[in-house]
Design a protein around this motif. Structure first.
Motif, PDB file in Angstrom:
ATOM      1  N   MET A  73     -21.471  -6.789  53.327  1.00  0.00           N
ATOM      2  CA  MET A  73     -21.442  -6.859  51.862  1.00  0.00           C
ATOM      3  C   MET A  73     -20.017  -6.807  51.320  1.00  0.00           C
ATOM      4  O   MET A  73     -19.631  -7.587  50.451  1.00  0.00           O
ATOM      5  CB  MET A  73     -22.262  -5.708  51.268  1.00  0.00           C
ATOM      6  N   TYR A  74     -19.206  -5.888  51.837  1.00  0.00           N
ATOM      7  CA  TYR A  74     -17.903  -5.607  51.235  1.00  0.00           C
ATOM      8  C   TYR A  74     -16.710  -5.984  52.111  1.00  0.00           C
ATOM      9  O   TYR A  74     -15.567  -5.684  51.759  1.00  0.00           O
ATOM     10  CB  TYR A  74     -17.808  -4.120  50.892  1.00  0.00           C
ATOM     11  N   GLY A  75     -16.955  -6.638  53.238  1.00  0.00           N
ATOM     12  CA  GLY A  75     -15.865  -6.950  54.157  1.00  0.00           C
ATOM     13  C   GLY A  75     -14.781  -7.831  53.573  1.00  0.00           C
ATOM     14  O   GLY A  75     -13.634  -7.794  54.030  1.00  0.00           O
ATOM     15  N   LEU A  76     -15.118  -8.640  52.568  1.00  0.00           N
ATOM     16  CA  LEU A  76     -14.131  -9.533  51.956  1.00  0.00           C
ATOM     17  C   LEU A  76     -13.619  -9.006  50.610  1.00  0.00           C
ATOM     18  O   LEU A  76     -12.841  -9.681  49.935  1.00  0.00           O
ATOM     19  CB  LEU A  76     -14.740 -10.929  51.756  1.00  0.00           C
ATOM     20  N   GLY A  79      -9.885  -4.180  47.845  1.00  0.00           N
ATOM     21  CA  GLY A  79     -10.024  -2.791  47.452  1.00  0.00           C
ATOM     22  C   GLY A  79     -11.424  -2.300  47.772  1.00  0.00           C
ATOM     23  O   GLY A  79     -12.255  -3.033  48.309  1.00  0.00           O
ATOM     24  N   PRO A  80     -11.717  -1.040  47.444  1.00  0.00           N
ATOM     25  CA  PRO A  80     -13.032  -0.490  47.732  1.00  0.00           C
ATOM     26  C   PRO A  80     -14.157  -1.296  47.059  1.00  0.00           C
ATOM     27  O   PRO A  80     -14.043  -1.674  45.895  1.00  0.00           O
ATOM     28  CB  PRO A  80     -12.952   0.930  47.145  1.00  0.00           C
ATOM     29  N   GLY A  81     -15.218  -1.569  47.827  1.00  0.00           N
ATOM     30  CA  GLY A  81     -16.342  -2.334  47.288  1.00  0.00           C
ATOM     31  C   GLY A  81     -17.089  -1.562  46.215  1.00  0.00           C
ATOM     32  O   GLY A  81     -17.469  -0.412  46.417  1.00  0.00           O
ATOM     33  N   ARG A  82     -17.290  -2.202  45.078  1.00  0.00           N
ATOM     34  CA  ARG A  82     -17.940  -1.570  43.934  1.00  0.00           C
ATOM     35  C   ARG A  82     -19.242  -2.295  43.588  1.00  0.00           C
ATOM     36  O   ARG A  82     -19.398  -3.484  43.858  1.00  0.00           O
ATOM     37  CB  ARG A  82     -17.016  -1.586  42.712  1.00  0.00           C
ATOM     38  N   GLU A  83     -20.122  -1.553  42.938  1.00  0.00           N
ATOM     39  CA  GLU A  83     -21.417  -2.107  42.553  1.00  0.00           C
ATOM     40  C   GLU A  83     -21.332  -3.035  41.345  1.00  0.00           C
ATOM     41  O   GLU A  83     -22.219  -3.870  41.137  1.00  0.00           O
ATOM     42  CB  GLU A  83     -22.402  -0.972  42.218  1.00  0.00           C
ATOM     43  N   ASP A  84     -20.285  -2.881  40.529  1.00  0.00           N
ATOM     44  CA  ASP A  84     -20.217  -3.597  39.256  1.00  0.00           C
ATOM     45  C   ASP A  84     -19.283  -4.807  39.302  1.00  0.00           C
ATOM     46  O   ASP A  84     -18.943  -5.361  38.264  1.00  0.00           O
ATOM     47  CB  ASP A  84     -19.776  -2.653  38.138  1.00  0.00           C
ATOM     48  N   PRO A  86     -18.439  -8.715  41.285  1.00  0.00           N
ATOM     49  CA  PRO A  86     -19.027  -9.752  42.153  1.00  0.00           C
ATOM     50  C   PRO A  86     -18.566  -9.570  43.596  1.00  0.00           C
ATOM     51  O   PRO A  86     -17.417  -9.188  43.846  1.00  0.00           O
ATOM     52  CB  PRO A  86     -18.489 -11.055  41.563  1.00  0.00           C
ATOM     53  N   VAL A  87     -19.472  -9.811  44.538  1.00  0.00           N
ATOM     54  CA  VAL A  87     -19.126  -9.690  45.949  1.00  0.00           C
ATOM     55  C   VAL A  87     -19.370 -11.016  46.660  1.00  0.00           C
ATOM     56  O   VAL A  87     -20.208 -11.818  46.228  1.00  0.00           O
ATOM     57  CB  VAL A  87     -19.929  -8.572  46.647  1.00  0.00           C
ATOM     58  N   SER A  88     -18.634 -11.220  47.732  1.00  0.00           N
ATOM     59  CA  SER A  88     -18.801 -12.400  48.574  1.00  0.00           C
ATOM     60  C   SER A  88     -19.168 -11.917  49.970  1.00  0.00           C
ATOM     61  O   SER A  88     -18.276 -11.541  50.753  1.00  0.00           O
ATOM     62  CB  SER A  88     -17.514 -13.228  48.623  1.00  0.00           C
ATOM     63  N   PRO A  89     -20.439 -11.873  50.300  1.00  0.00           N
ATOM     64  CA  PRO A  89     -20.854 -11.375  51.611  1.00  0.00           C
ATOM     65  C   PRO A  89     -20.167 -12.136  52.738  1.00  0.00           C
ATOM     66  O   PRO A  89     -19.962 -13.349  52.654  1.00  0.00           O
ATOM     67  CB  PRO A  89     -22.366 -11.604  51.616  1.00  0.00           C
ATOM     68  N   SER A  90     -19.823 -11.408  53.802  1.00  0.00           N
ATOM     69  CA  SER A  90     -19.083 -12.011  54.910  1.00  0.00           C
ATOM     70  C   SER A  90     -19.963 -12.318  56.115  1.00  0.00           C
ATOM     71  O   SER A  90     -19.473 -12.859  57.108  1.00  0.00           O
ATOM     72  CB  SER A  90     -17.941 -11.081  55.337  1.00  0.00           C
ATOM     73  N   THR A  91     -21.253 -11.972  56.057  1.00  0.00           N
ATOM     74  CA  THR A  91     -22.169 -12.236  57.164  1.00  0.00           C
ATOM     75  C   THR A  91     -23.503 -12.726  56.609  1.00  0.00           C
ATOM     76  O   THR A  91     -23.830 -12.484  55.435  1.00  0.00           O
ATOM     77  CB  THR A  91     -22.438 -10.963  57.991  1.00  0.00           C
ATOM     78  N   LYS A  97     -29.139  -9.601  52.136  1.00  0.00           N
ATOM     79  CA  LYS A  97     -29.396  -8.397  51.341  1.00  0.00           C
ATOM     80  C   LYS A  97     -29.027  -8.612  49.874  1.00  0.00           C
ATOM     81  O   LYS A  97     -29.738  -8.147  48.964  1.00  0.00           O
ATOM     82  CB  LYS A  97     -28.612  -7.215  51.922  1.00  0.00           C
ATOM     83  N   LEU A  98     -27.926  -9.314  49.613  1.00  0.00           N
ATOM     84  CA  LEU A  98     -27.536  -9.585  48.237  1.00  0.00           C
ATOM     85  C   LEU A  98     -28.577 -10.459  47.547  1.00  0.00           C
ATOM     86  O   LEU A  98     -28.918 -10.229  46.380  1.00  0.00           O
ATOM     87  CB  LEU A  98     -26.167 -10.257  48.199  1.00  0.00           C
ATOM     88  N   ALA A  99     -29.115 -11.432  48.266  1.00  0.00           N
ATOM     89  CA  ALA A  99     -30.160 -12.288  47.698  1.00  0.00           C
ATOM     90  C   ALA A  99     -31.413 -11.484  47.374  1.00  0.00           C
ATOM     91  O   ALA A  99     -32.061 -11.716  46.340  1.00  0.00           O
ATOM     92  CB  ALA A  99     -30.488 -13.423  48.668  1.00  0.00           C
ATOM     93  N   LEU A 100     -31.745 -10.517  48.227  1.00  0.00           N
ATOM     94  CA  LEU A 100     -32.908  -9.669  47.950  1.00  0.00           C
ATOM     95  C   LEU A 100     -32.668  -8.788  46.733  1.00  0.00           C
ATOM     96  O   LEU A 100     -33.591  -8.552  45.932  1.00  0.00           O
ATOM     97  CB  LEU A 100     -33.239  -8.806  49.166  1.00  0.00           C
ATOM     98  N   GLU A 101     -31.448  -8.296  46.586  1.00  0.00           N
ATOM     99  CA  GLU A 101     -31.120  -7.525  45.379  1.00  0.00           C
ATOM    100  C   GLU A 101     -31.381  -8.356  44.123  1.00  0.00           C
ATOM    101  O   GLU A 101     -31.981  -7.877  43.148  1.00  0.00           O
ATOM    102  CB  GLU A 101     -29.651  -7.082  45.409  1.00  0.00           C
TER     103      GLU A 101
END
Length: 248
Positions: A73-76, A79-84, A86-91, A97-101
């Motif tokens: 989820m936060y590999g890319l 700084g520290p991965g935050r909930e608020d 946008p994230v770019s999943p690396s796997t 999991k992001l799609a399920l969210e």
């Protein structure tokens, strides 16, 4: 009484909370392999989430869903991965999991999404990080990704956090549940080896991602986190507790 869907490591870990939080369904039956899972495995979890979401919608129940705050989820993240942010999943696992969210958020069902660090406790599955490292330490050779880090959090602390988040019931939320301290995997291996009085051979793979998980939101929602002893050496206590309990 909280309904727990699942029979694996996470579901078993949640049993102490089963008598609490009526009106909540905990979906703890999803795909837990961060690598090696197939598209069919991911599709089955998506279908299960749809079914459980429909049941919650029909009965006015809240859904507790477990996602990941790990490398996928936060590999890319910068700084520290935050909930608020946008994230770019690396796997593929992180993307799944992001799609399920998003699937859950779009359903309109009341929910609590927890992005978990690496949960450590009794009855962990063989493919999970700590059971894998323990097995390799005992076998005499450990393969690890150079530069890899992992944020470990104990089951008992996780249950305390979940209990308080559910009791607060602040509406639909996504919260990182982790210690906030990413530990080099080599340090984890060294600690396990010392605790077991073994000297395994180390074999390195030239890959591995450094990442960090933000616990700012968690600490604001659950002030007790400040008393849990999270810090650079917290992982040692978690591993020692596992070994002392005879589950290592």
């Amino acid at each position: 009484m909280m309904d727990i869907v699942g029979t694996g490591f996470l579901a078993r870990s949640l049993r102490p909370l089963a008598g609490r939080h009526p009106g909540t369904v905990a979906l703890a039956a999803g795909e837990s392999r961060t690598s090696g899972a197939s598209g069919a495995d991911f599709a089955r979890e998506a279908a299960l989430l749809r079914d459980v979401t429909k049941q919650c919608a029909a009965s006015g129940l809240r859904l507790l869903f477990f996602s990941t705050a790990a490398t996928g989820m936060y590999g890319l993240a910068e700084g520290p991965g935050r909930e608020d942010t946008p994230v770019s999943p690396s796997t593929p696992y992180g993307a799944h999991k992001l799609a399920l969210e998003e699937q859950l958020r779009d359903s309109g069902v009341d929910h609590l999404i927890l992005r978990l660090g690496h949960l450590v406790g009794p009855h962990g599955r063989d493919h999970q990080l700590i059971p894998t490292l323990l097995r390799q330490v005992r076998e005499g050779a450990v393969t690890m990704h150079r530069n890899a880090v992992r944020d470990l959090i104990g089951v008992s602390d996780t249950l305390t956090i979940i209990d308080r988040l559910l009791a607060a019931h602040r509406g639909a939320q996504t919260v990182n549940v982790a210690s906030g301290y990413a530990v080099p995997v080599e340090d984890i291996v060294d600690h396990l080896a010392r605790a077991l009085r073994l000297e395994p051979r180390k074999e390195y793979v030239d890959s591995g991602v450094r990442y960090a998980i933000s616990t700012e939101k968690l600490r604001a929602l659950v002030p007790k986190v400040a008393e849990m002893g999270f810090g650079p050496d917290y992982y040692r206590r978690v591993l020692n507790d596992l070994i002392a309990a005879g589950h290592a």
